[in-house]
Motif scaffolding. Structure first.
Motif, PDB file in Angstrom:
ATOM      1  N   SER A  46       0.299  81.576-122.032  1.00 49.88           N
ATOM      2  CA  SER A  46      -0.985  82.290-121.953  1.00 49.88           C
ATOM      3  C   SER A  46      -1.438  82.746-123.343  1.00 49.88           C
ATOM      4  O   SER A  46      -0.609  83.172-124.151  1.00 49.88           O
ATOM      5  CB  SER A  46      -0.810  83.505-121.047  1.00 49.88           C
ATOM      6  N   SER A  76       3.874  90.468-116.195  1.00 49.62           N
ATOM      7  CA  SER A  76       2.505  89.927-116.127  1.00 49.62           C
ATOM      8  C   SER A  76       2.061  89.896-114.667  1.00 49.62           C
ATOM      9  O   SER A  76       2.721  89.294-113.805  1.00 49.62           O
ATOM     10  CB  SER A  76       2.461  88.504-116.693  1.00 49.62           C
ATOM     11  N   SER A  77       0.923  90.504-114.414  1.00 52.14           N
ATOM     12  CA  SER A  77       0.474  90.735-113.042  1.00 52.14           C
ATOM     13  C   SER A  77       0.341  89.440-112.225  1.00 52.14           C
ATOM     14  O   SER A  77       0.651  89.404-111.034  1.00 52.14           O
ATOM     15  CB  SER A  77      -0.871  91.464-113.109  1.00 52.14           C
ATOM     16  N   CYS A  78      -0.109  88.353-112.869  1.00 55.40           N
ATOM     17  CA  CYS A  78      -0.294  87.096-112.124  1.00 55.40           C
ATOM     18  C   CYS A  78       1.031  86.571-111.582  1.00 55.40           C
ATOM     19  O   CYS A  78       1.062  85.893-110.553  1.00 55.40           O
ATOM     20  CB  CYS A  78      -0.981  86.047-112.997  1.00 55.40           C
ATOM     21  N   SER A  97      -2.768  85.406-124.039  1.00 54.36           N
ATOM     22  CA  SER A  97      -2.458  86.837-124.155  1.00 54.36           C
ATOM     23  C   SER A  97      -0.966  87.093-124.006  1.00 54.36           C
ATOM     24  O   SER A  97      -0.365  87.824-124.791  1.00 54.36           O
ATOM     25  CB  SER A  97      -3.188  87.631-123.067  1.00 54.36           C
ATOM     26  N   CYS A  98      -0.356  86.514-122.962  1.00 52.59           N
ATOM     27  CA  CYS A  98       1.010  86.880-122.575  1.00 52.59           C
ATOM     28  C   CYS A  98       2.092  85.914-123.041  1.00 52.59           C
ATOM     29  O   CYS A  98       3.271  86.250-122.952  1.00 52.59           O
ATOM     30  CB  CYS A  98       1.102  86.979-121.047  1.00 52.59           C
ATOM     31  N   ARG A 109     -13.360  85.075-115.286  1.00 48.99           N
ATOM     32  CA  ARG A 109     -13.855  85.215-116.662  1.00 48.99           C
ATOM     33  C   ARG A 109     -13.750  83.847-117.352  1.00 48.99           C
ATOM     34  O   ARG A 109     -12.949  83.001-116.908  1.00 48.99           O
ATOM     35  CB  ARG A 109     -13.028  86.249-117.425  1.00 48.99           C
ATOM     36  N   LYS A 156       3.950  85.856-118.822  1.00 48.89           N
ATOM     37  CA  LYS A 156       3.569  84.513-118.363  1.00 48.89           C
ATOM     38  C   LYS A 156       3.542  83.539-119.546  1.00 48.89           C
ATOM     39  O   LYS A 156       2.849  83.782-120.537  1.00 48.89           O
ATOM     40  CB  LYS A 156       2.174  84.606-117.712  1.00 48.89           C
ATOM     41  N   VAL A 205      -5.351  87.552-110.723  1.00 51.22           N
ATOM     42  CA  VAL A 205      -6.019  88.101-111.916  1.00 51.22           C
ATOM     43  C   VAL A 205      -6.272  87.062-112.998  1.00 51.22           C
ATOM     44  O   VAL A 205      -6.788  87.398-114.056  1.00 51.22           O
ATOM     45  CB  VAL A 205      -5.190  89.272-112.516  1.00 51.22           C
ATOM     46  N   ARG A 206      -5.904  85.791-112.756  1.00 52.98           N
ATOM     47  CA  ARG A 206      -6.131  84.789-113.798  1.00 52.98           C
ATOM     48  C   ARG A 206      -7.632  84.554-113.986  1.00 52.98           C
ATOM     49  O   ARG A 206      -8.447  84.948-113.152  1.00 52.98           O
ATOM     50  CB  ARG A 206      -5.416  83.486-113.442  1.00 52.98           C
ATOM     51  N   LEU A 209       1.049  94.293-115.094  1.00 51.68           N
ATOM     52  CA  LEU A 209       0.253  94.432-116.300  1.00 51.68           C
ATOM     53  C   LEU A 209      -0.557  93.153-116.518  1.00 51.68           C
ATOM     54  O   LEU A 209       0.008  92.061-116.490  1.00 51.68           O
ATOM     55  CB  LEU A 209       1.237  94.610-117.470  1.00 51.68           C
ATOM     56  N   CYS A 210      -1.878  93.278-116.679  1.00 45.95           N
ATOM     57  CA  CYS A 210      -2.691  92.110-117.055  1.00 45.95           C
ATOM     58  C   CYS A 210      -3.546  92.491-118.256  1.00 45.95           C
ATOM     59  O   CYS A 210      -4.587  93.154-118.119  1.00 45.95           O
ATOM     60  CB  CYS A 210      -3.584  91.634-115.912  1.00 45.95           C
ATOM     61  N   PRO A 211      -3.128  92.092-119.466  1.00 43.07           N
ATOM     62  CA  PRO A 211      -3.882  92.483-120.655  1.00 43.07           C
ATOM     63  C   PRO A 211      -5.361  92.088-120.603  1.00 43.07           C
ATOM     64  O   PRO A 211      -6.218  92.852-121.050  1.00 43.07           O
ATOM     65  CB  PRO A 211      -3.155  91.755-121.789  1.00 43.07           C
ATOM     66  N   GLU A 212      -5.661  90.909-120.050  1.00 42.05           N
ATOM     67  CA  GLU A 212      -7.061  90.458-120.087  1.00 42.05           C
ATOM     68  C   GLU A 212      -7.936  91.293-119.150  1.00 42.05           C
ATOM     69  O   GLU A 212      -9.050  91.687-119.503  1.00 42.05           O
ATOM     70  CB  GLU A 212      -7.140  88.962-119.759  1.00 42.05           C
TER      71      GLU A 212
HETATM   72  S1  SF4 Z   1      -3.530  87.883-119.181  1.00 37.94           S
HETATM   73 FE1  SF4 Z   1      -3.308  85.963-118.069  1.00 37.94          FE
HETATM   74  S2  SF4 Z   1      -1.114  85.512-118.120  1.00 37.94           S
HETATM   75 FE2  SF4 Z   1      -1.358  87.672-118.674  1.00 37.94          FE
HETATM   76  S3  SF4 Z   1      -1.163  88.772-116.713  1.00 37.94           S
HETATM   77 FE3  SF4 Z   1      -3.332  88.408-117.024  1.00 37.94          FE
HETATM   78  S4  SF4 Z   1      -3.704  86.493-115.918  1.00 37.94           S
HETATM   79 FE4  SF4 Z   1      -1.493  86.628-116.223  1.00 37.94          FE
END
Ligand code: SF4
Length: 174
Positions: free
Chosen positions: A107, A11-13, A109-110, A56, A104, A19-20, A44-47
Motif C-alpha cells: 500500500s 491496518s483496518s482493511c 500508505s501502509c 477515493r 497491509k 476502507v480501501r 487503523l486506516c491512515p487514508e
Molecule cells: S490506507 Fe489502505 S492499506 Fe492502509 S488500512 Fe487504509 S485501506 Fe488498508
C-alpha cells in the motif's frame, strides 16, 4: 486480575473493514485466527483518518525513492502527501501505547517494504515502505512491525508474537 493484553494496531482493511479506495477490504484470516485472542487490536486506516474518504481516487508512490509523493494514479495532479504526513505525524503520540503494528503490504500508505515507487512515466523504479509506515518506523525503530504476508507464515508469525510480548514487557518496566 489477568494482565492486560499487549495492544497492537492493524491496518483496518485487514480486519475486514471496507476502507480501501474502492470500498473493499482485504480480510486476513491469519490475523483473525491467530492474533485476536492474544492481543488487544486497534484498527487503523491512515487514508480514511487523513480525511481522504471512501471511495477515493487511488494513489501511488511517485518520484524520489527516498522521498516519494503520494499522487493520483489516474490524475497525477492529485497530491495527498501532505494530508497523509499530517495524519502520520499526529498519530505518532498514540503509538506510545502500542507494542506492535501489522500493516497491509504494497500500500502507498501502509506497505512495509514492497510498495512500488513509480517514476513520472509510470514505470516502477524501486520498492519501499508506504508514507505512514516510513513515519512510524523512523520514530519507533524498535516497534515490532510486520505485514499480512508475514503473519500468514507460521515462523514469521511466531517471531512477531515473541517480539510483541518482549516489547510489551519492556514497556511495563519503563
Ligand atoms: S490506507 Fe489502505 S492499506 Fe492502509 S488500512 Fe487504509 S485501506 Fe488498508
Amino acid at each position: 486480575m489477568p494482565a492486560p493484553l499487549p495492544r497492537i494496531a492493524v491496518s483496518s482493511c485487514l480486519l475486514g473493514n471496507p476502507v480501501r479506495y474502492d470500498g473493499t477490504d482485504r480480510f486476513s484470516e491469519s490475523i483473525c485466527n491467530h492474533l485476536t485472542r492474544r492481543f488487544e487490536i486497534v484498527a487503523l486506516c491512515p487514508e480514511v483518518e487523513a480525511g481522504l474518504g471512501t471511495p477515493r481516487p487511488p494513489v501511488r508512490l511517485t518520484g524520489s525513492p527516498l522521498h516519494p509523493l503520494a499522487l493520483g494514479v489516474e490524475d497525477a495532479s492529485l497530491d495527498v502527501t501532505a494530508a497523509l504526513m499530517r495524519f502520520s505525524d499526529g498519530w505518532l503520540a498514540q503509538a506510545k501505547s502500542l507494542s506492535g503494528l501489522i500493516l497491509k503490504s504494497r500500500s502507498p500508505s501502509c506497505g512495509l517494504r514492497d510498495t512500488p515507487v513509480f517514476d513520472r512515466h509510470g514505470a516502477i523504479q524501486s520498492h519501499g515502505a508506504g508514507l505512514f509506515t516510513r513515519s512510524v518506523t523512523q520514530h519507533y525503530p524498535r516497534l515490532p512491525v510486520d505485514d499480512e504476508i508475514g503473519i500468514a507464515d507460521t515462523k514469521r508469525r511466531n517471531a512477531f508474537i515473541n517480539r510483541v510480548e518482549q516489547y510489551a514487557l519492556q514497556r511495563c518496566r519503563i
